[in-house]
Design a protein around this motif. Structure first.
Motif, PDB file in Angstrom:
ATOM      1  N   ALA A  43      54.673  33.263  64.351  1.00 26.82           N
ATOM      2  CA  ALA A  43      54.353  34.315  65.321  1.00 26.82           C
ATOM      3  C   ALA A  43      55.438  34.378  66.395  1.00 26.82           C
ATOM      4  O   ALA A  43      56.318  35.239  66.359  1.00 26.82           O
ATOM      5  N   ASN A  44      55.413  33.462  67.335  1.00 30.04           N
ATOM      6  CA  ASN A  44      56.344  33.489  68.455  1.00 30.04           C
ATOM      7  C   ASN A  44      57.219  32.252  68.551  1.00 30.04           C
ATOM      8  O   ASN A  44      58.190  32.253  69.305  1.00 30.04           O
ATOM      9  N   SER A  45      56.875  31.214  67.811  1.00 35.61           N
ATOM     10  CA  SER A  45      57.574  29.938  67.988  1.00 35.61           C
ATOM     11  C   SER A  45      58.295  29.473  66.736  1.00 35.61           C
ATOM     12  O   SER A  45      59.508  29.302  66.746  1.00 35.61           O
ATOM     13  N   PHE A  46      57.561  29.262  65.639  1.00 32.39           N
ATOM     14  CA  PHE A  46      58.155  28.589  64.483  1.00 32.39           C
ATOM     15  C   PHE A  46      57.859  29.302  63.174  1.00 32.39           C
ATOM     16  O   PHE A  46      56.709  29.597  62.861  1.00 32.39           O
ATOM     17  N   ASP A  47      58.921  29.560  62.406  1.00 33.32           N
ATOM     18  CA  ASP A  47      58.809  29.929  61.001  1.00 33.32           C
ATOM     19  C   ASP A  47      58.801  28.648  60.172  1.00 33.32           C
ATOM     20  O   ASP A  47      59.198  27.583  60.653  1.00 33.32           O
ATOM     21  N   GLU A  48      58.377  28.782  58.897  1.00 35.58           N
ATOM     22  CA  GLU A  48      58.124  27.579  58.112  1.00 35.58           C
ATOM     23  C   GLU A  48      58.607  27.690  56.671  1.00 35.58           C
ATOM     24  O   GLU A  48      58.653  28.775  56.090  1.00 35.58           O
ATOM     25  N   VAL A  49      58.908  26.536  56.087  1.00 34.46           N
ATOM     26  CA  VAL A  49      58.884  26.331  54.640  1.00 34.46           C
ATOM     27  C   VAL A  49      57.842  25.261  54.380  1.00 34.46           C
ATOM     28  O   VAL A  49      57.849  24.204  55.025  1.00 34.46           O
ATOM     29  N   ASN A  50      56.938  25.546  53.460  1.00 33.70           N
ATOM     30  CA  ASN A  50      55.859  24.619  53.133  1.00 33.70           C
ATOM     31  C   ASN A  50      55.948  24.164  51.685  1.00 33.70           C
ATOM     32  O   ASN A  50      56.355  24.936  50.799  1.00 33.70           O
ATOM     33  N   LEU A  51      55.593  22.920  51.456  1.00 32.92           N
ATOM     34  CA  LEU A  51      55.419  22.381  50.114  1.00 32.92           C
ATOM     35  C   LEU A  51      53.942  22.577  49.764  1.00 32.92           C
ATOM     36  O   LEU A  51      53.061  22.040  50.438  1.00 32.92           O
ATOM     37  N   ILE A  52      53.672  23.385  48.742  1.00 26.69           N
ATOM     38  CA  ILE A  52      52.313  23.853  48.474  1.00 26.69           C
ATOM     39  C   ILE A  52      51.599  22.947  47.484  1.00 26.69           C
ATOM     40  O   ILE A  52      52.158  22.565  46.449  1.00 26.69           O
ATOM     41  N   ARG A  53      50.355  22.633  47.800  1.00 24.18           N
ATOM     42  CA  ARG A  53      49.506  21.929  46.850  1.00 24.18           C
ATOM     43  C   ARG A  53      48.149  22.619  46.784  1.00 24.18           C
ATOM     44  O   ARG A  53      47.700  23.243  47.756  1.00 24.18           O
ATOM     45  N   PRO A  54      47.479  22.563  45.655  1.00 21.46           N
ATOM     46  CA  PRO A  54      46.244  23.328  45.470  1.00 21.46           C
ATOM     47  C   PRO A  54      45.149  22.920  46.439  1.00 21.46           C
ATOM     48  O   PRO A  54      44.922  21.737  46.683  1.00 21.46           O
ATOM     49  N   GLY A  55      44.493  23.923  47.004  1.00 14.41           N
ATOM     50  CA  GLY A  55      43.357  23.701  47.889  1.00 14.41           C
ATOM     51  C   GLY A  55      43.715  23.349  49.304  1.00 14.41           C
ATOM     52  O   GLY A  55      42.821  23.197  50.148  1.00 14.41           O
ATOM     53  N   ALA A  56      44.998  23.223  49.628  1.00 12.49           N
ATOM     54  CA  ALA A  56      45.394  22.785  50.963  1.00 12.49           C
ATOM     55  C   ALA A  56      45.308  23.932  51.964  1.00 12.49           C
ATOM     56  O   ALA A  56      45.461  25.108  51.628  1.00 12.49           O
ATOM     57  N   ASN A  57      45.081  23.536  53.225  1.00 13.55           N
ATOM     58  CA  ASN A  57      44.981  24.463  54.354  1.00 13.55           C
ATOM     59  C   ASN A  57      46.237  24.291  55.204  1.00 13.55           C
ATOM     60  O   ASN A  57      46.516  23.198  55.700  1.00 13.55           O
ATOM     61  N   TYR A  58      46.979  25.393  55.406  1.00 14.38           N
ATOM     62  CA  TYR A  58      48.264  25.320  56.105  1.00 14.38           C
ATOM     63  C   TYR A  58      48.180  25.720  57.575  1.00 14.38           C
ATOM     64  O   TYR A  58      49.206  25.852  58.234  1.00 14.38           O
ATOM     65  N   GLY A  59      46.955  25.882  58.081  1.00 11.13           N
ATOM     66  CA  GLY A  59      46.742  25.801  59.513  1.00 11.13           C
ATOM     67  C   GLY A  59      46.665  27.071  60.323  1.00 11.13           C
ATOM     68  O   GLY A  59      46.157  27.045  61.450  1.00 11.13           O
ATOM     69  N   TRP A  60      47.199  28.189  59.832  1.00  9.74           N
ATOM     70  CA  TRP A  60      47.174  29.405  60.645  1.00  9.74           C
ATOM     71  C   TRP A  60      45.735  29.949  60.737  1.00  9.74           C
ATOM     72  O   TRP A  60      45.028  29.941  59.757  1.00  9.74           O
ATOM     73  N   PRO A  61      45.279  30.392  61.922  1.00  9.99           N
ATOM     74  CA  PRO A  61      46.001  30.544  63.194  1.00  9.99           C
ATOM     75  C   PRO A  61      45.856  29.362  64.151  1.00  9.99           C
ATOM     76  O   PRO A  61      46.284  29.454  65.294  1.00  9.99           O
ATOM     77  N   GLU A  62      45.286  28.269  63.686  1.00  9.06           N
ATOM     78  CA  GLU A  62      45.072  27.125  64.575  1.00  9.06           C
ATOM     79  C   GLU A  62      46.386  26.437  64.919  1.00  9.06           C
ATOM     80  O   GLU A  62      46.527  25.873  66.010  1.00  9.06           O
ATOM     81  N   VAL A  63      47.343  26.465  63.987  1.00  8.28           N
ATOM     82  CA  VAL A  63      48.613  25.781  64.184  1.00  8.28           C
ATOM     83  C   VAL A  63      49.740  26.706  63.768  1.00  8.28           C
ATOM     84  O   VAL A  63      49.655  27.381  62.743  1.00  8.28           O
ATOM     85  N   GLU A  64      50.805  26.727  64.555  1.00 11.17           N
ATOM     86  CA  GLU A  64      52.038  27.405  64.183  1.00 11.17           C
ATOM     87  C   GLU A  64      53.143  26.364  64.192  1.00 11.17           C
ATOM     88  O   GLU A  64      53.425  25.739  65.210  1.00 11.17           O
ATOM     89  N   GLY A  65      53.768  26.150  63.031  1.00 11.37           N
ATOM     90  CA  GLY A  65      54.730  25.061  62.926  1.00 11.37           C
ATOM     91  C   GLY A  65      54.012  23.759  62.691  1.00 11.37           C
ATOM     92  O   GLY A  65      52.945  23.696  62.091  1.00 11.37           O
ATOM     93  N   ARG A  66      54.606  22.682  63.172  1.00 11.58           N
ATOM     94  CA  ARG A  66      54.038  21.346  62.978  1.00 11.58           C
ATOM     95  C   ARG A  66      52.937  21.083  63.990  1.00 11.58           C
ATOM     96  O   ARG A  66      53.113  21.301  65.182  1.00 11.58           O
ATOM     97  N   GLY A  67      51.787  20.618  63.511  1.00 11.84           N
ATOM     98  CA  GLY A  67      50.673  20.355  64.406  1.00 11.84           C
ATOM     99  C   GLY A  67      50.150  18.935  64.353  1.00 11.84           C
ATOM    100  O   GLY A  67      49.448  18.491  65.254  1.00 11.84           O
ATOM    101  N   ASP A  68      50.443  18.207  63.267  1.00  6.63           N
ATOM    102  CA  ASP A  68      49.937  16.840  63.088  1.00  6.63           C
ATOM    103  C   ASP A  68      48.422  16.774  63.243  1.00  6.63           C
ATOM    104  O   ASP A  68      47.874  15.798  63.757  1.00  6.63           O
ATOM    105  N   ASP A  69      47.743  17.825  62.793  1.00  4.25           N
ATOM    106  CA  ASP A  69      46.289  17.871  62.758  1.00  4.25           C
ATOM    107  C   ASP A  69      45.861  17.474  61.354  1.00  4.25           C
ATOM    108  O   ASP A  69      46.318  18.074  60.375  1.00  4.25           O
TER     109      ASP A  69
END
Length: 354
Positions: A228-254
């Motif tokens: 959105a306003n801070s970080f673009d991403e490249v993600n390593l995708i695995r089935p069923g995983a949640n990549y965080g948007w909109p709770e996290v943008e970029g790295r969140g360590d959640d």
């Protein structure tokens, strides 16, 4: 150039084990000193927002290319000859929507486009100089003036993957009953692929707007995603995983969400098309107006990204690995957000560095 990007690293072992956070480690993939791709060579010019590029097997190196705003499906030869296969019926260009992704398998071509009420995926029979027998495989994908996703690609498992956006309605990304803000995985007939994590088309979720997909030789799937306003991403995708948007943008360590393996400031990227070649991911940057090279180690970890051709060709959107080992890269300066240059939009051929 001042380096504004930040890098978050996950090993492939962590990604596959189910752990979602993963610690930062020293990059394990690096480019050799002086390694640089070859000078881009124009393949075709005078195009209108080339969005997707796919190479049919046995096609003599010619590509199928979509134009977002015209709805045209083109055939582009390695020598630069451009012919129109079809104007896809039902395409309704609107903002970031229109005729987008294209993929080819056997005697069929698959396209992703914005229709009157939704985004959809349609399959056609592919002939030498025409397409026929349209069949709607998926409909009801949310559409909007922004964030329509749109990338199509067949994985090494033989199944079709599609990326969707959340159209600006951020909560769609977290709803597993919505097709918005997801990576989808399906058979060539549009059914949920065997082994999908939820028994539906949804393969991963929590995405804002994915526009790039690529697999490495080990079969690992990577996706490029607009922040959105801070970080673009490249993600390593695995089935069923949640990549965080909109709770996290970029790295969140959640622990609920998977961290990206690479992040950039949005001014440097807005990553769209992506391909794998010669040990690296190659990512087209729209706002960043450059081609990013992300070296990968044998375990799937990302090394330090390197920018090529910054500001030389404007906005870069489509990136595809071509027969013979080159990359075809499409500019996107006619999309209403760029500054058109002589010959735009273009498809460029680039010999990737090792």
């Amino acid at each position: 150039m001042r380096k504004l990007w930040t890098i978050a690293l996950l090993t492939a072992l962590t990604a596959c084990s189910g752990s979602t956070a993963g610690g930062e480690v020293t990059p394990t993939a690096a480019l050799s000193p002086g390694s640089r791709p070859g000078e881009p060579k124009p393949v075709a010019t005078g195009l209108a927002v080339p969005w997707g590029i796919a190479f049919p097997a046995g096609g003599g190196g010619a590509a199928l290319v979509t134009e977002r705003d015209t709805g045209r499906l083109l055939k582009v030869s390695p020598s630069g000859q451009v012919s129109e296969l079809a104007r896809i019926d039902g395409v309704r260009p609107d903002g970031e929507g229109g005729l987008m992704g294209v993929a080819v398998k056997d005697a069929h071509v698959f396209v992703y486009y914005t229709a009157e009420q939704d985004n959809r995926i349609v399959r056609y029979r592919l002939g030498d100089n025409a397409i026929s027998e349209p069949k709607v495989l998926v409909q009801g994908i949310p559409k909007g003036g922004i964030h329509n996703g749109g990338r199509l690609a067949f994985g090494p498992d033989g199944h079709l993957y599609a990326t969707t956006g959340e159209t600006g309605d951020t909560q769609l990304a977290q709803r597993r009953d919505s097709l918005g803000g997801k990576i989808l995985r399906m058979t060539a007939d549009g059914a949920p692929a065997p082994g999908n994590p939820f028994g539906t088309l949804v393969y991963s979720y929590g995405h804002r707007n994915v526009q790039g997909l690529a697999w490495d030789p080990a079969g690992r799937l990577y996706a490029s995603e607009f922040g959105a306003n801070s970080f673009d991403e490249v993600n390593l995708i695995r089935p069923g995983a949640n990549y965080g948007w909109p709770e996290v943008e970029g790295r969140g360590d959640d622990p609920r969400f998977v961290n990206p393996i690479v992040t950039w400031r949005t001014s440097e990227a807005s990553p769209s098309g992506m391909a794998y070649a010669n040990g690296s991911l190659w990512v087209g940057a729209l706002r960043g107006e450059r081609l990013w090279q992300v070296p990968l180690s044998q375990d799937g970890a990302a090394g330090e990204p390197v920018a090529h051709f910054t500001d030389a060709y404007g906005r870069l959107r489509a990136v595809a690995a071509a027969p013979g080992g080159t990359l075809w890269v499409g500019t996107s300066n006619e999309d209403g957000r760029g500054s058109p240059r002589a010959g735009d939009d273009k498809i460029l051929s680039i010999a990737p560095a090792g």
